[in-house]
Design a protein around this motif. Structure first.
Motif, mmCIF file in Angstrom:
data_model
loop_
_atom_site.group_PDB
_atom_site.id
_atom_site.type_symbol
_atom_site.label_atom_id
_atom_site.label_comp_id
_atom_site.label_asym_id
_atom_site.label_seq_id
_atom_site.Cartn_x
_atom_site.Cartn_y
_atom_site.Cartn_z
ATOM 1 N N ARG A 199 8.478 -1.673 -7.346
ATOM 2 C CA ARG A 199 7.630 -1.989 -8.490
ATOM 3 C C ARG A 199 6.360 -1.144 -8.359
ATOM 4 N NH1 ARG A 199 9.515 -5.653 -11.701
ATOM 5 N NH2 ARG A 199 10.939 -7.292 -10.987
ATOM 6 N N PHE A 200 5.839 -0.687 -9.496
ATOM 7 C CA PHE A 200 4.645 0.148 -9.476
ATOM 8 C C PHE A 200 3.460 -0.627 -10.047
ATOM 9 C CE2 PHE A 200 1.651 3.272 -11.000
ATOM 10 C CZ PHE A 200 1.650 4.219 -9.980
ATOM 11 N N PRO A 201 2.290 -0.554 -9.409
ATOM 12 C CA PRO A 201 2.015 0.181 -8.171
ATOM 13 C C PRO A 201 2.574 -0.525 -6.944
ATOM 14 C CG PRO A 201 0.063 -1.016 -8.862
ATOM 15 C CD PRO A 201 1.082 -1.221 -9.948
ATOM 16 N N ALA A 202 2.660 0.239 -5.850
ATOM 17 C CA ALA A 202 3.109 -0.312 -4.565
ATOM 18 C C ALA A 202 2.018 -0.021 -3.537
ATOM 19 C CB ALA A 202 4.434 0.331 -4.158
ATOM 20 N N PRO A 203 0.923 -0.782 -3.564
ATOM 21 C CA PRO A 203 -0.267 -0.409 -2.797
ATOM 22 C C PRO A 203 -0.322 -0.894 -1.346
ATOM 23 C CG PRO A 203 -0.766 -2.275 -4.191
ATOM 24 C CD PRO A 203 0.667 -1.917 -4.457
ATOM 25 N N TYR A 204 0.638 -1.719 -0.946
ATOM 26 C CA TYR A 204 0.544 -2.296 0.397
ATOM 27 C C TYR A 204 1.724 -1.862 1.252
ATOM 28 C CZ TYR A 204 -2.619 -5.219 -2.294
ATOM 29 O OH TYR A 204 -3.606 -5.638 -3.127
ATOM 30 N N GLN A 205 1.449 -1.517 2.509
ATOM 31 C CA GLN A 205 2.508 -1.073 3.410
ATOM 32 C C GLN A 205 3.627 -2.100 3.491
ATOM 33 O OE1 GLN A 205 -0.260 0.378 6.823
ATOM 34 N NE2 GLN A 205 1.692 1.420 7.103
ATOM 35 N N CYS B 244 8.906 9.245 -8.462
ATOM 36 C CA CYS B 244 8.651 9.350 -9.894
ATOM 37 C C CYS B 244 8.438 7.961 -10.477
ATOM 38 C CB CYS B 244 9.818 10.035 -10.598
ATOM 39 S SG CYS B 244 9.571 10.244 -12.379
ATOM 40 N N ARG B 245 7.300 7.771 -11.109
ATOM 41 C CA ARG B 245 7.026 6.531 -11.822
ATOM 42 C C ARG B 245 7.737 6.576 -13.172
ATOM 43 N NH1 ARG B 245 1.205 6.177 -14.038
ATOM 44 N NH2 ARG B 245 2.271 7.403 -15.642
ATOM 45 N N SER B 246 8.290 5.435 -13.569
ATOM 46 C CA SER B 246 8.924 5.370 -14.888
ATOM 47 C C SER B 246 7.868 5.583 -15.967
ATOM 48 C CB SER B 246 9.613 4.019 -15.084
ATOM 49 O OG SER B 246 8.665 2.956 -15.058
ATOM 50 N N ASN B 247 8.308 5.993 -17.146
ATOM 51 C CA ASN B 247 7.371 6.283 -18.224
ATOM 52 C C ASN B 247 6.645 5.040 -18.723
ATOM 53 O OD1 ASN B 247 7.800 9.258 -18.760
ATOM 54 N ND2 ASN B 247 9.893 8.525 -18.827
ATOM 55 N N LYS B 248 7.275 3.889 -18.565
ATOM 56 C CA LYS B 248 6.607 2.633 -18.913
ATOM 57 C C LYS B 248 5.627 2.198 -17.828
ATOM 58 C CE LYS B 248 10.203 0.718 -21.925
ATOM 59 N NZ LYS B 248 11.157 -0.393 -22.139
ATOM 60 N N GLY B 249 5.686 2.853 -16.676
ATOM 61 C CA GLY B 249 4.739 2.574 -15.602
ATOM 62 C C GLY B 249 5.052 1.356 -14.768
ATOM 63 N N GLU B 250 6.287 0.882 -14.790
ATOM 64 C CA GLU B 250 6.613 -0.361 -14.101
ATOM 65 C C GLU B 250 7.404 -0.160 -12.813
ATOM 66 O OE1 GLU B 250 8.786 -2.386 -17.118
ATOM 67 O OE2 GLU B 250 7.006 -2.888 -18.310
ATOM 68 N N VAL B 251 8.096 0.955 -12.681
ATOM 69 C CA VAL B 251 9.012 1.178 -11.568
ATOM 70 C C VAL B 251 8.732 2.540 -10.942
ATOM 71 C CG1 VAL B 251 11.454 1.418 -10.909
ATOM 72 C CG2 VAL B 251 10.787 -0.233 -12.665
ATOM 73 N N LEU B 252 8.898 2.620 -9.619
ATOM 74 C CA LEU B 252 8.747 3.878 -8.901
ATOM 75 C C LEU B 252 10.045 4.175 -8.164
ATOM 76 C CD1 LEU B 252 6.489 6.040 -8.069
ATOM 77 C CD2 LEU B 252 6.482 4.815 -5.882
ATOM 78 N N ALA B 253 10.638 5.335 -8.447
ATOM 79 C CA ALA B 253 11.838 5.784 -7.740
ATOM 80 C C ALA B 253 11.425 6.753 -6.645
ATOM 81 C CB ALA B 253 12.807 6.451 -8.702
ATOM 82 N N VAL B 254 12.066 6.644 -5.493
ATOM 83 C CA VAL B 254 11.708 7.463 -4.330
ATOM 84 C C VAL B 254 12.964 8.112 -3.764
ATOM 85 C CG1 VAL B 254 10.646 7.467 -2.041
ATOM 86 C CG2 VAL B 254 9.786 5.920 -3.808
ATOM 87 N N ALA B 255 12.889 9.418 -3.510
ATOM 88 C CA ALA B 255 13.993 10.168 -2.914
ATOM 89 C C ALA B 255 13.643 10.497 -1.467
ATOM 90 C CB ALA B 255 14.239 11.454 -3.703
ATOM 91 N N ASN B 256 14.603 10.276 -0.555
ATOM 92 C CA ASN B 256 14.284 10.520 0.853
ATOM 93 C C ASN B 256 15.328 11.373 1.575
ATOM 94 O OD1 ASN B 256 16.416 8.838 1.684
ATOM 95 N ND2 ASN B 256 15.095 7.063 2.000
ATOM 96 N N ASP B 257 15.065 11.613 2.855
ATOM 97 C CA ASP B 257 15.919 12.473 3.681
ATOM 98 C C ASP B 257 17.252 11.840 4.053
ATOM 99 O OD1 ASP B 257 14.355 14.712 3.803
ATOM 100 O OD2 ASP B 257 13.461 14.262 5.748
#
Length: 200
Positions: free
Chosen positions: A151-157, A130-143
């Motif tokens: 930080r968003f975007p995160a375009p590089y591996q 989920c990207r924050s509403n301000k568009g600056e941070v991305l939260a990720v949930a995993n197994d």
């Protein structure tokens, strides 16, 4: 709460539901691979439907900021783009729409989240983002019971990120509150809902 409409269009579970940015249309995704769009101004009538190639289940979805397009993920790790009103797939979307502004970002595939994949490995065990509403941070949930912040975007591996532990096993979903002050995460096996304070 007062129910204003009820629809039973699909037999399999719905995986996502979102209003268009202007609030007129509602789109749903389903494990049977169907993308359905309804018009909220006409008694939520179904105005368009489409299915993925091979019937792969759809898992995540976002509207573009102008309400013209929809992006989806499916169970075979494909990221697809659709015209929102005709509900036809934009086969050239990877090039023509990859830089479009999106009202939300909850898809786990696509150019803006390629950094979720380790530098030397595959993107496995990612259940939601989920990207924050301000568009600056991305939260990720995993197994693995972790919430990761990029930080968003995160375009590089292999993008750098921070990890936060709390859940005892897989985290099934996460969303920022409207003001980005908190992140809500939902556990699977532990059956817990966590509220994280987001301090920029």
């Amino acid at each position: 709460l007062e129910e204003i409409c009820s629809r039973h269009t699909r037999e399999q579970p719905l995986t996502d539901i979102k209003f268009s940015p202007d609030g007129r249309y509602v789109a749903t995704t389903c494990l049977d691979g169907a993308l359905d769009v309804y018009d909220s101004l006409v008694d939520f009538d179904l105005i368009g439907t489409a299915s993925t190639r091979g019937g792969a289940g759809l898992t995540h979805m976002d509207w573009s900021a102008d309400g013209m397009f929809i992006q989806t993920d499916n169970t075979v790790r494909e990221h697809q783009y659709w015209d929102a009103l005709s509900v036809l797939e934009k086969v050239d979307g990877e090039e023509s729409l990859s830089r479009v502004e999106w009202a939300t970002w909850t898809c786990v595939y696509g150019w803006s989240v390629m950094g979720l994949t380790p530098k030397f490995g595959e993107a496995v065990g990612i259940n939601a983002c989920c990207r924050s509403n301000k568009g600056e941070v991305l939260a990720v949930a995993n197994d693995f019971g972790l919430i990761r912040l990029f930080r968003f975007p995160a375009p590089y591996q292999g993008c750098k990120h921070k990890r936060y532990a709390g859940h005892s096993s897989l985290v099934t979903n996460c969303r920022f509150t409207f003001d980005d002050k908190y992140l809500i995460s939902v556990g699977g096996t532990d059956r817990c809902i966590f509220q994280w304070e987001h301090i920029p």
